[in-house]
Design a protein around this motif. Structure first.
Motif, PDB file in Angstrom:
ATOM      1  N   GLY A   1      -4.765   7.440   4.055  1.00  0.00           N
ATOM      2  CA  GLY A   1      -5.155   7.356   2.647  1.00  0.00           C
ATOM      3  C   GLY A   1      -3.937   7.080   1.773  1.00  0.00           C
TER       4      GLY A   1
ATOM      5  N   TYR B   1       0.854  -1.190   0.000  1.00  0.00           N
ATOM      6  CA  TYR B   1       0.000   0.000   0.000  1.00  0.00           C
ATOM      7  C   TYR B   1       0.888   1.238   0.000  1.00  0.00           C
ATOM      8  CZ  TYR B   1      -3.746   3.140   1.740  1.00  0.00           C
ATOM      9  OH  TYR B   1      -4.657   4.150   1.902  1.00  0.00           O
TER      10      TYR B   1
ATOM     11  N   PHE C   1     -11.411  -3.170   3.185  1.00  0.00           N
ATOM     12  CA  PHE C   1     -10.649  -2.047   2.610  1.00  0.00           C
ATOM     13  C   PHE C   1     -10.934  -2.017   1.106  1.00  0.00           C
ATOM     14  CE2 PHE C   1      -7.224   0.592   1.383  1.00  0.00           C
ATOM     15  CZ  PHE C   1      -6.647   1.166   2.506  1.00  0.00           C
TER      16      PHE C   1
ATOM     17  N   ALA D   1      -7.012   3.378  -4.624  1.00  0.00           N
ATOM     18  CA  ALA D   1      -7.832   3.736  -3.465  1.00  0.00           C
ATOM     19  C   ALA D   1      -8.239   5.206  -3.633  1.00  0.00           C
ATOM     20  CB  ALA D   1      -7.036   3.537  -2.186  1.00  0.00           C
TER      21      ALA D   1
ATOM     22  N   TYR E   1     -10.229   5.128   5.469  1.00  0.00           N
ATOM     23  CA  TYR E   1      -9.334   3.971   5.408  1.00  0.00           C
ATOM     24  C   TYR E   1      -8.752   3.628   6.777  1.00  0.00           C
ATOM     25  CZ  TYR E   1      -9.763   3.843   0.342  1.00  0.00           C
ATOM     26  OH  TYR E   1     -10.266   3.727  -0.925  1.00  0.00           O
TER      27      TYR E   1
ATOM     28  N   CYS F   1     -10.775   1.184   8.415  1.00  0.00           N
ATOM     29  CA  CYS F   1     -10.699  -0.198   7.900  1.00  0.00           C
ATOM     30  C   CYS F   1      -9.492  -0.935   8.474  1.00  0.00           C
ATOM     31  CB  CYS F   1     -10.557  -0.203   6.381  1.00  0.00           C
ATOM     32  SG  CYS F   1     -11.907   0.557   5.492  1.00  0.00           S
TER      33      CYS F   1
END
Ligand SMILES: O=C(O)C[C@H](O)C(=O)O
Ligand code: SF4
Length: 512
Positions: free
Chosen positions: A395, A375, A479, A442, A450, A453
């Motif tokens: 984020g 990520y 997510f 995303a 986020y 999540c």
């Protein structure tokens, strides 16, 4: 309370409010964007997430976006007020707000890469003073993140522009530059965005003027008639490009355009554009110079849209795929552009420093990344009472910065999915095809959504790179992101860039 203490408290409130509560005029612009989108589209879904995030940030008094930007203050003082004291009070307030996770530590030594951890560093925060004849102090603050800052652009006229041809040294040349600036940003600055434009000056004063425009109210009207017309024209035409929220395509690409003008040198003609994401965080207060007390908050006119009673989008048109790492190549190859994924289980953060590190010869990853999800995210973190890390805002960051390394790193470590925002380029697309991987987009700026999540932080590696750049081991649930590049050679980003260029090119003829 003594003047200085009260002043610090007032400035702390300004910082917190700016980071966590979007101004009314910005909210109204986002509401209008929502109304312009067609139900069920990816853009409408994204705007849903964005408005949910706005509500959460206000309720949690936590950053709207994890990138709380480069704090920039503009301070107006009556003659005789001690500006050195104000500067110190600003620094104290900034450091305190950073300690309380209202700001992410964003001050990085440009030579050593070391994060000061406090948002205080060489030249930061940026503070500009001006004297005036009023008997009160006004402090304006803008928190403008790095992703949209990277989409700023400066044109030196005359010039040749992709799609639009020659831009000359006149109002029509200016028009072309501004249209081009919106197009070149695509979704990477977390569209739908706002632009401030500075015409004239030199390279630095031009950008200053552009940024100054971002303090104007979204719904004000430029007193210079030509510029008022141009501002309206730019918003209207930009919204025909089909870039849309996050670059997913759609009706809302630009929510506001403010243009300022100053004189220029005979030999130079600059048009400078400051692009601001939807997370358009700027606020201002008036302060009593005798007490340090706040006497007035700016941007309070008109209705406050709370986004609390919004009807959620019906998501049923999109295929939703559950993803749990480790992911097999077969599963990844079954994903197609447009699929919505819901991730549960483990993911690892990794952004610029991690990618730069991992590409090094013989460098091993601190954890087994085979089948895993990376990520692109630099979170805001804090420790709870028991001393455990908690995510305060998380984020995605702009992925294109990892373009030189991403494909090779995926292959080297067996990573199956990378997630960020704004998309990646041809090198990564090719690697996704060869290796079996996907790019997940995303929703940029949706840092509270986020963070919610993320159910636990299970570890962290490479902390020496600083909080935003470390590799955090996260356990997530539900997510949600969109597949925008798949293993079959498809890229929504490439498609939108091409179709929007065709739309841009429709405006090559002289208008002004
Ligand atoms: O630094 C970040 O977290 C995000 C950045 O603002 C970006 O838009 O890429
Ligand atoms: S991630 Fe997006 S919303 Fe956040 S600062 Fe960067 S450009 Fe703005």
């Amino acid at each position: 309370m003594a003047y200085l203490e009260t002043l610090e408290k007032s400035l702390y409130s300004l910082v917190t409010e700016t980071s966590t509560n979007l101004p009314k005029d910005v909210r109204r612009a986002i509401k209008a964007a929502k109304e312009a989108e067609n139900a069920g589209t990816r853009a409408a879904m994204s705007l849903d997430t964005i408005t949910t995030n706005i509500v959460m940030a206000e309720d949690n008094v936590s950053p709207i976006c994890q990138d709380t930007g480069l704090p920039t203050f503009k301070v107006y003082t009556p003659v005789g007020v001690n500006q050195i004291e104000i500067k110190k009070a600003i620094q104290t307030a900034i450091a305190a707000a950073t300690g309380d996770a209202k700001l992410r530590p964003n001050s990085v030594d440009s030579l050593t890469g070391k994060n000061s951890g406090t948002n205080i560093g060489a030249g930061l925060p940026v503070i500009k003073f001006e004297q005036w004849e009023n008997d009160y102090i006004t402090v304006k603050l803008i928190l403008k993140g790095g992703g949209c800052e990277n989409k700023n652009i400066q044109y030196s006229l005359p010039t040749e522009l992709e799609g639009l041809g020659r831009a000359g040294r006149d109002l029509d040349g200016i028009r072309k530059c501004i249209l081009h600036s919106v197009w070149q940003a695509q979704g990477q600055g977390c569209s739908a965005g706002f632009i401030g434009v500075g015409i004239g000056g030199d390279r630095s004063s031009g950008y200053d003027l552009a940024k100054e425009q971002l303090f104007r109210h979204v719904d004000d009207v430029n007193p210079i008639e030509d510029l008022a017309k141009l501002e309206k024209y730019i918003v209207e035409k930009s919204n025909t490009f089909g870039v849309g929220t996050m670059g997913f395509g759609g009706e809302a690409t630009l929510l506001g355009c403010k243009i300022g003008v100053m004189d220029r040198l005979p030999a130079s003609f600059f048009v400078s554009v400051a692009y601001n994401c939807w997370a358009y965080r700027r606020m201002a207060i008036d302060i009593d110079p005798a007490t340090g007390e706040i006497t007035n908050w700016h941007y309070q006119d008109g209705e406050k849209i709370t986004f609390r009673d919004e009807v959620k989008q019906d998501n049923s048109d999109n295929k939703v795929v559950e993803l749990v790492a480790p992911i097999t190549e077969e599963k990844i190859r079954s994903l197609k552009v447009g699929d919505v994924v819901k991730i549960s289980g483990r993911m690892y953060t990794g952004r610029d420093a991690i990618h730069h590190h991992l590409i090094g010869e013989g460098v091993e990853a601190p954890v087994d990344l085979d089948g895993q999800i990376i990520y692109h995210c630099g979170p805001v973190m804090a420790k709870d009472e028991a001393g455990n890390w908690v995510v305060k805002a998380a984020g995605p960051t702009t992925s294109i910065r990892e373009e030189p390394y991403q494909g090779d790193i995926m292959k080297k470590f067996g990573i199956r999915a990378v997630m960020g925002k704004g998309g990646m380029g041809p090198k990564t697309l090719k690697a996704l095809n060869e290796h079996g991987g996907v790019y997940l987009n995303a929703i940029g700026g949706a840092a509270q959504y986020y963070a919610d999540c993320i159910k636990s932080v299970d570890g962290v590696d490479l902390m020496e790179f600083g909080i935003p750049e470390a590799m955090w081991h996260l356990s997530v649930e539900g997510f949600t992101a969109v597949v925008t590049m798949d293993s079959h050679g498809n890229s929504l980003h490439a498609d939108v860039e091409k179709s929007s260029l065709d739309k841009l090119a429709l405006h090559a003829e002289r208008v002004f």
